[in-house]
Design a protein around this motif. Structure first.
Motif, PDB file in Angstrom:
ATOM      1  N   ARG A  77       0.864  -1.188   0.000  1.00 60.60           N
ATOM      2  CA  ARG A  77       0.000   0.000   0.000  1.00 60.60           C
ATOM      3  C   ARG A  77       0.902   1.240   0.000  1.00 60.60           C
ATOM      4  NH1 ARG A  77      -1.313  -2.908   4.198  1.00 60.60           N
ATOM      5  NH2 ARG A  77      -3.450  -3.055   3.433  1.00 60.60           N
ATOM      6  N   ARG A 158      -4.575   3.241  -9.513  1.00 58.80           N
ATOM      7  CA  ARG A 158      -5.244   2.963  -8.236  1.00 58.80           C
ATOM      8  C   ARG A 158      -4.213   2.703  -7.140  1.00 58.80           C
ATOM      9  NH1 ARG A 158      -9.383  -1.824  -8.668  1.00 58.80           N
ATOM     10  NH2 ARG A 158      -9.464  -1.405  -6.421  1.00 58.80           N
ATOM     11  N   GLU A 159      -4.495   3.190  -5.946  1.00 58.13           N
ATOM     12  CA  GLU A 159      -3.593   2.968  -4.808  1.00 58.13           C
ATOM     13  C   GLU A 159      -3.628   1.483  -4.443  1.00 58.13           C
ATOM     14  OE1 GLU A 159      -1.622   2.670  -1.285  1.00 58.13           O
ATOM     15  OE2 GLU A 159      -3.794   2.470  -1.157  1.00 58.13           O
ATOM     16  N   GLU A 162      -6.113  -0.391  -2.126  1.00 56.97           N
ATOM     17  CA  GLU A 162      -7.513  -0.593  -2.516  1.00 56.97           C
ATOM     18  C   GLU A 162      -7.768  -2.011  -3.026  1.00 56.97           C
ATOM     19  OE1 GLU A 162      -8.731   2.313  -5.359  1.00 56.97           O
ATOM     20  OE2 GLU A 162      -7.866   3.993  -4.248  1.00 56.97           O
TER      21      GLU A 162
END
Length: 638
Positions: A77, A158-159, A162
Motif C-alpha cells: 500500500r 489505483r492505490e 484498494e
C-alpha cells in the motif's frame, strides 16, 4: 544454478529432510509434488533463505539471485499500482536517474573542461548498459506483465491498498516476474488467478530464461510448464524427468516394482527371523544364529510411500426432470448504471455440463446468481419441469453453523443412505483424523469453503450450479470431485479457473463477455480454437502460448533440424558438465590427501618431497578452480 549438498532439516525433533543431494540447472522448470506436510513449502523457504538449515549446504552459481512467492500474506500500500510494480526495476530506475543527471552536467560543463571526457565516457557506457537491459522499454514491460495478470489500464493509477487479498498476491507476483531472479520459487501461483491470467502465466514461464521451481494444485498448469517433477517424500527428493501426467504413470510403475521388491524382502526377512527364533538357544548353531542376526541388521529396509485410499462417492440419485433444465429469455441484470448482462438468452438442457468462462468482472458469477434465482431487472427465468436446484456460491461458506463440528455440519443435511460415506467424503476434501471434530468457528476460510462444497454434494438436486468449486482443493480432491460430477446423472453449470477440470467435465463452453453470451459446443480447447479462427488470429495452444501459421515443408524441415542440433548441443553440455563434476570430486579428494600430508611435520624432513607436494597442491588447486569456472559457465549457458 543450484546444488543442495547433504541438506538436512529437523523440526522439533522430527526429520523433514535427511542428506539431500539435488541439482537445479539453468532454464529447468521443476514441479514439487508430495503429500500435505511433506515439506514442499519448507524446501522453498530454505532455498529462499527464510528457514535455516540443520545441516548441509546450499550452493548457488556465482551471481545467482532468488525470488520467492509464498501462498499468501503479502500486501502493499502507499503507491499507485504502476509505481509499485516499477519498484521491481529499481536498479534500472537508478540508472535512468543517473543518466538524467549526467545529461544535465554535460550540458553545463564546457567541452574543453578536464572532466568533460570522463563524464561523456561514463554517460556512453551507462547508456549502453541501460539499453541492453531494456531500460527504454521498462514501463512497457511492466504494463505487459500487469495486463497479463488481469489488471486493467485503469487499475494502474489505483492505490495498492484498494486491492483485495487475491489482487495483492497478483501485485507481488508481477514484481517478482519483473525482477527475473535466476531461481524463481512459486508456491501456488495460480491460487488467485483467473483462467486468462493462468494461460498468460503458463506462456510466460515456458519462455522464462532462468530456473523455476513451483508447487501447484492445477494439473493442466503443471503439465504445460514443468519439464521435471520432483517428489518430496520420506525425507528425500525423487526426480521424474517428465510432465505431471506422465509422472503419475511412471510413479505407479515404480511403486509396482517397489511393492514387489518389498514383498520379496519381507519374505527373506521372515525366513531369517524364523531361523533365528528356531535355533537361538542351540549351542551348536550359535555362530550361524549370530551370522543371521548380523545379516538382518545390514538389510536396508524398503519403505513404501503411504498410498492414499482411492475415495469414490456418488451423488444421491437426482429426481427425474424435463428436457429443459433452465432457460433465460432476454434477461438484463445491472448494478446501477453498470449493465452486466444485456438482453441475454441461454437454454441449458438436461444432462449438459456447461462451463462459464470470461475474464474477471465479465459477469460469470452474476449469471450464475440469475440462474439460481437471484433478482434481475428484465426478462424471464424459466425452470424446467421437476428441476431441483442446488447452488454453490463463492461465499457459500458463510452460511455454515459455527457451533457445529465439521462432521456434525455434514451429518445435519445428509440423507440416511449417505451417512456411512461421510468420513470418506470429509477425507476427500482434506478433513482427516481429528480435523472432522473441529468446530466450524475455528476453521480457516479454505477449510470452510471445502466443507460447504462437501455439504452441498449430499443433496439430491438435479441441477448443480457451482461457482468456483475447485478453490482450495488439492489435486487429489479435485480428481474425487471431477469423478463424482462425471458420473452425476443430472445437469451441471459451473465456473472454474482450472483448465484440467473444465476439459474433464464440460460438454459446452459459454463465454460471458461485454454483457452478452456466446456458446461453443465443446470443451475449453475447442472454445480457444474457435475463438482464434473467428478472429483470424494466431491460434492458441496448450500453455497459453501461440504458434505461427502453418509453415511450408522446407520451413518445417529446417525447424526440425534446428531442434535436433539444439538437443545434441544440450546433451553434449550435460555430458561435459557431468564429467566436470566427476573431475572436481576426484580433484578435491586428492587435494584433501595433499593437505593432510602438508599438515604432517615429518614431510618437511625430506625437502624435495615437501617441494613436490607443495607444487602438486598449488597446481591442483588452480586446476580445480578452473574446473569450477568451466562448470559455472556451462551451468549458466542456455
Amino acid at each position: 544454478m543450484l546444488h543442495l549438498k547433504n541438506l538436512t532439516k529437523d523440526f522439533a525433533g522430527r526429520t523433514l529432510f535427511a542428506g539431500i543431494n539435488w541439482h537445479l540447472r539453468k532454464g529447468e522448470r521443476v514441479g514439487l509434488v508430495g503429500e500435505n506436510g511433506a515439506g514442499k513449502s519448507t524446501l522453498m523457504r530454505i532455498i529462499a533463505g527464510e528457514v535455516e538449515l540443520s545441516g548441509g549446504d546450499l550452493i548457488f552459481a556465482r551471481g545467482a539471485t532468488v525470488g520467492y512467492l509464498p501462498q499468501d500474506g503479502l500486501a502493499t500500500r502507499g503507491r499507485p499500482l504502476l509505481a509499485e510494480a516499477m519498484t521491481a526495476l529499481a536498479d534500472l530506475q537508478e540508472m535512468e536517474r543517473e543518466l538524467q543527471q549526467l545529461t544535465e552536467r554535460l550540458a553545463a560543463v564546457p567541452a574543453a573542461a578536464p572532466e568533460h571526457d570522463a563524464l561523456l565516457d561514463r554517460f556512453g557506457r551507462l547508456q549502453e548498459e541501460f539499453r541492453l537491459r531494456g531500460g527504454y522499454a521498462m514501463e512497457a514491460e511492466v504494463c505487459k506483465v500487469l495486463d497479463g495478470l488481469g489488471f486493467s489500464p485503469a487499475d494502474r493509477e489505483r492505490e495498492c491498498g484498494e486491492f483485495s487479498g487475491g489482487w495483492q498476491m497478483r501485485i507481488a507476483l508481477a514484481k517478482l516476474l519483473l525482477k527475473k531472479p535466476n531461481v524463481l520459487l512459486l508456491d501456488e501461483p495460480t491460487n488467485h488467478l483467473d483462467i486468462e491470467a493462468r494461460n498468460w502465466l503458463e506462456g510466460y514461464l515456458v519462455d522464462y530464461p532462468h530456473s523455476v521451481m513451483l508447487v501447484s494444485h492445477d494439473r493442466f498448469f503443471m503439465d504445460q510448464v514443468c519439464q521435471r517433477i520432483t517428489e518430496v517424500w520420506n525425507h528425500a527428493l525423487t526426480d521424474y524427468h517428465c510432465s505431471y501426467s506422465r509422472y503419475l504413470v511412471e510413479r505407479e510403475e515404480r511403486m509396482a516394482v517397489l511393492r514387489e521388491a518389498k514383498r520379496r524382502q519381507d519374505e527373506e526377512i521372515a525366513k531369517i527371523e524364523d531361523f533365528i527364533s528356531r535355533f537361538r538357544y542351540k549351542a551348536d548353531k550359535a555362530s550361524l544364529v549370530q551370522s543371521r542376526i548380523k545379516q538382518l541388521e545390514k538389510i536396508e529396509r524398503i519403505v513404501l510411500p503411504p498410498e492414499r485410499r482411492r475415495i469414490r462417492f456418488s451423488f444421491p440419485e437426482p429426481p427425474k426432470s424435463g428436457r429443459i433444465a433452465v432457460e433465460l429469455r432476454n434477461v438484463t441484470k445491472a448494478y446501477g448504471d453498470l449493465v452486466v448482462l444485456n438482453d441475454v438468452a441461454l437454454t441449458v438442457e438436461k444432462g449438459e455440463r456447461v462451463a462459464l468462462v470470461g475474464h474477471n468482472g465479465a459477469g460469470k458469477s452474476t449469471l450464475m446468481g440469475v440462474l439460481a434465482g437471484k433478482p434481475f431487472q428484465r426478462g424471464e427465468r424459466l425452470l424446467g419441469h421437476n428441476v431441483v436446484v442446488d447452488y454453490f456460491a463463492q461465499d457459500q461458506a458463510q452460511v455454515l453453523d459455527a457451533g457445529r463440528s465439521a462432521y456434525e455440519e455434514l451429518l445435519a443435511d445428509a440423507p440416511f443412505a449417505m451417512v456411512p460415506q461421510l468420513r470418506d467424503i470429509l477425507g476427500a476434501f482434506l478433513f482427516s483424523g481429528d480435523d472432522i471434530h473441529k468446530k466450524v468457528a475455528v476453521l480457516s476460510g479454505g477449510e470452510r469453503n471445502r466443507l460447504a462444497l462437501a455439504k452441498m454434494l449430499l443433496r439430491p438436486a438435479n441441477l448443480l450450479l457451482l461457482d468456483e468449486p475447485t478453490n482450495h482443493l488439492d489435486l487429489f480432491s479435485k480428481e474425487v470431485l471431477l469423478d463424482a460430477l462425471r458420473d452425476f446423472a443430472g445437469t451441471v453449470v459451473f465456473v472454474s479457473h482450472d483448465r484440467y477440470f473444465i476439459d474433464g467435465l464440460a460438454t459446452r463452453t459459454v463465454e460471458v463477455e461485454g454483457g452478452g453470451l456466446t456458446s461453443y459446443h465443446g470443451d475449453y480447447e475447442y472454445y480457444l480454437r474457435k475463438k482464434g479462427e473467428a478472429a483470424g488470429a494466431v491460434p492458441v495452444v496448450a500453455g497459453g502460448a501461440t504458434v505461427p501459421p502453418v509453415a511450408g515443408k522446407e520451413e518445417r524441415q529446417r525447424l526440425r533440424e534446428e531442434e535436433k542440433v539444439r538437443q545434441r548441443e544440450e546433451k553434449r553440455r550435460q555430458k561435459r558438465q557431468s564429467e566436470l563434476e566427476g573431475e572436481i570430486e576426484a580433484g578435491e579428494a586428492r587435494l584433501a590427501e595433499l593437505e593432510a600430508q602438508l599438515a604432517d611435520p615429518a614431510l618437511f624432513q625430506d625437502h624435495e618431497a615437501a617441494r613436490r607436494t607443495g607444487e602438486e597442491h598449488a597446481a591442483l588447486a588452480d586446476r580445480i578452480a578452473g574446473l569450477y569456472r568451466e562448470w559455472e559457465t556451462l551451468d549458466l549457458s542456455p
